[in-house]
Design a protein around this motif. Structure first.
Motif, PDB file in Angstrom:
ATOM      1  N   THR A 121       0.833  -1.202   0.000  1.00 29.94           N
ATOM      2  CA  THR A 121       0.000   0.000   0.000  1.00 29.94           C
ATOM      3  C   THR A 121       0.870   1.255   0.000  1.00 29.94           C
ATOM      4  OG1 THR A 121      -1.785  -1.118   1.200  1.00 29.94           O
ATOM      5  CG2 THR A 121      -1.757   1.286   1.266  1.00 29.94           C
ATOM      6  N   ASP A 122       0.581   2.163  -0.926  1.00 31.15           N
ATOM      7  CA  ASP A 122       1.315   3.430  -0.996  1.00 31.15           C
ATOM      8  C   ASP A 122       0.577   4.546  -0.251  1.00 31.15           C
ATOM      9  OD1 ASP A 122       3.445   2.562  -2.856  1.00 31.15           O
ATOM     10  OD2 ASP A 122       1.783   2.350  -4.272  1.00 31.15           O
ATOM     11  N   VAL A 123      -0.752   4.578  -0.417  1.00 30.74           N
ATOM     12  CA  VAL A 123      -1.557   5.652   0.158  1.00 30.74           C
ATOM     13  C   VAL A 123      -2.760   5.058   0.872  1.00 30.74           C
ATOM     14  CG1 VAL A 123      -2.958   7.702  -0.321  1.00 30.74           C
ATOM     15  CG2 VAL A 123      -0.874   7.292  -1.641  1.00 30.74           C
ATOM     16  N   VAL A 124      -3.032   5.570   2.066  1.00 37.94           N
ATOM     17  CA  VAL A 124      -4.256   5.228   2.792  1.00 37.94           C
ATOM     18  C   VAL A 124      -5.230   6.388   2.614  1.00 37.94           C
ATOM     19  CG1 VAL A 124      -5.290   4.778   5.049  1.00 37.94           C
ATOM     20  CG2 VAL A 124      -3.058   3.799   4.472  1.00 37.94           C
ATOM     21  N   TRP A 125      -6.396   6.079   2.080  1.00 36.77           N
ATOM     22  CA  TRP A 125      -7.434   7.091   1.899  1.00 36.77           C
ATOM     23  C   TRP A 125      -8.489   6.893   2.972  1.00 36.77           C
ATOM     24  CZ3 TRP A 125     -11.264   7.507  -2.867  1.00 36.77           C
ATOM     25  CH2 TRP A 125     -12.030   8.671  -2.726  1.00 36.77           C
ATOM     26  N   LEU A 126      -8.540   7.825   3.922  1.00 42.54           N
ATOM     27  CA  LEU A 126      -9.558   7.798   4.975  1.00 42.54           C
ATOM     28  C   LEU A 126     -10.806   8.477   4.415  1.00 42.54           C
ATOM     29  CD1 LEU A 126      -7.342   8.805   8.045  1.00 42.54           C
ATOM     30  CD2 LEU A 126      -8.013   6.496   7.328  1.00 42.54           C
ATOM     31  N   LEU A 127     -11.570   7.734   3.647  1.00 41.94           N
ATOM     32  CA  LEU A 127     -12.769   8.275   3.020  1.00 41.94           C
ATOM     33  C   LEU A 127     -13.857   8.538   4.051  1.00 41.94           C
ATOM     34  CD1 LEU A 127     -14.364   9.074   0.509  1.00 41.94           C
ATOM     35  CD2 LEU A 127     -14.771   6.651   0.049  1.00 41.94           C
ATOM     36  N   ALA A 128     -13.830   7.769   5.131  1.00 44.64           N
ATOM     37  CA  ALA A 128     -14.751   7.976   6.255  1.00 44.64           C
ATOM     38  C   ALA A 128     -13.911   8.356   7.466  1.00 44.64           C
ATOM     39  CB  ALA A 128     -15.567   6.716   6.522  1.00 44.64           C
ATOM     40  N   ALA A 129     -13.685   9.655   7.625  1.00 48.78           N
ATOM     41  CA  ALA A 129     -12.726  10.126   8.629  1.00 48.78           C
ATOM     42  C   ALA A 129     -13.091   9.707  10.041  1.00 48.78           C
ATOM     43  CB  ALA A 129     -12.615  11.652   8.556  1.00 48.78           C
TER      44      ALA A 129
END
Length: 312
Positions: free
Chosen positions: A38-46
């Motif tokens: 994994t390069d980036v973690v996207w916290l779409l639901a903060a």
């Protein structure tokens, strides 16, 4: 690039955004497994950020989406939670200028303003007369839609004021008092406040609690008018969905409303107002504006956002 998109699994808008992005992005998107690739973690639901191990948040680039904040609810506990998460965030993503301005006061991290998209495969124009008939609305009735939560979950009677259910009801009641034969179309979770008020005002309504997306799309097309009475929003998605479906819509000046709607369709419900029903030219304006937000191209802006984060 490998992106882990963390979704809340609530079968609601964030889950759909994550799924649609995964199906279109040029990057490799996962919402099931966070691993060494994994390069980036996207916290779409903060609000679910603490479900991610801190070790991963420290070692990966982190993008955190803040859809909107409600100033009246942003107490000391919420501030402390924001600041705790902030130490792991490399970039914030917000859908509108208003959310940017709010969090700019509490973080020094970069903030990217990037609206949501709309999926033209899901939301489309349908024959209004056919859809009204399908959902039991007569030609003589003015059908008004509202497809969002409006009641706080702790007691199922207190209005969720940021969503403006009181304003929606006031708008509908004014139309009824002016002589309109009103029929309200509702869907979504926790609609108790609006339903109780419609009953009190003797206003006819149809409620489908959690319909499939296809039904929601048809319900839009059964609306003569859709009303957004919110006080705080990041979108809402209904603005884009109505615009692409050629559904007349009015809204308070929240989220992306001013990007899509003409001034005539933006109503200040914080003071006395006259209910407005959009014209054909208003509907055309919205349809033309929303063409720049179609998923088929707009996802590329999100690809670029994550490319930018990885270069940081």
């Amino acid at each position: 690039m490998n992106i882990f998109c963390h979704i809340p699994r609530e079968d609601w808008i964030c889950d759909r955004i994550g799924s649609e992005y995964k199906s279109h992005s040029s990057h490799t998107i996962s919402s099931d497994q966070l691993n060494s690739n994994t390069d980036v973690v996207w916290l779409l639901a903060a609000w679910c950020w603490n479900q991610i191990p801190q070790k991963a948040l420290i070692s990966k680039k982190v993008v955190c989406t803040i859809h909107h904040e409600v100033p009246e609810k942003f107490d000391k506990n919420r501030l402390n939670n924001f600041l705790m998460r902030d130490q792991f965030v490399d970039m914030y993503h917000v859908p509108c200028q208003k959310t940017h301005d709010f969090i700019r006061n509490i973080t020094s991290k970069p903030i990217s303003i990037l609206s949501y998209w709309v999926n033209p495969e899901l939301w489309k124009f349908r024959n209004k007369n056919e859809m009204k008939k399908k959902y039991g609305i007569s030609d003589s009735e003015l059908s008004i839609g509202s497809f969002q939560r409006d009641t706080e979950g702790h007691d199922l009677k207190t209005p969720k004021l940021e969503k403006g259910p009181d304003r929606f009801c006031q708008f509908v009641e004014k139309l009824k008092d002016s002589g309109e034969n009103v029929h309200v179309l509702l869907n979504g979770w926790r609609r108790q406040y609006v339903i109780n008020r419609l009953k009190f005002s003797n206003i006819k309504y149809t409620y489908i609690e959690l319909p499939p997306i296809e039904t929601v799309s048809e319900m839009y097309s059964a609306c003569d008018l859709y009303v957004v009475g919110s006080r705080w929003e990041g979108g809402p998605q209904s603005i884009l969905e109505c615009a692409i479906s050629k559904v007349p819509i009015v809204s308070t000046d929240v989220g992306i409303a001013s990007n899509i709607l003409p001034n005539s369709c933006i109503i200040d419900m914080s003071k006395d107002f006259i209910p407005y029903i959009p014209t054909g030219s208003d509907v055309d304006h919205c349809f033309n504006q929303v063409q720049g937000y179609l998923l088929t191209d707009y996802y590329k802006k999100y690809d670029e956002l994550f490319d930018q984060v990885l270069r940081m």
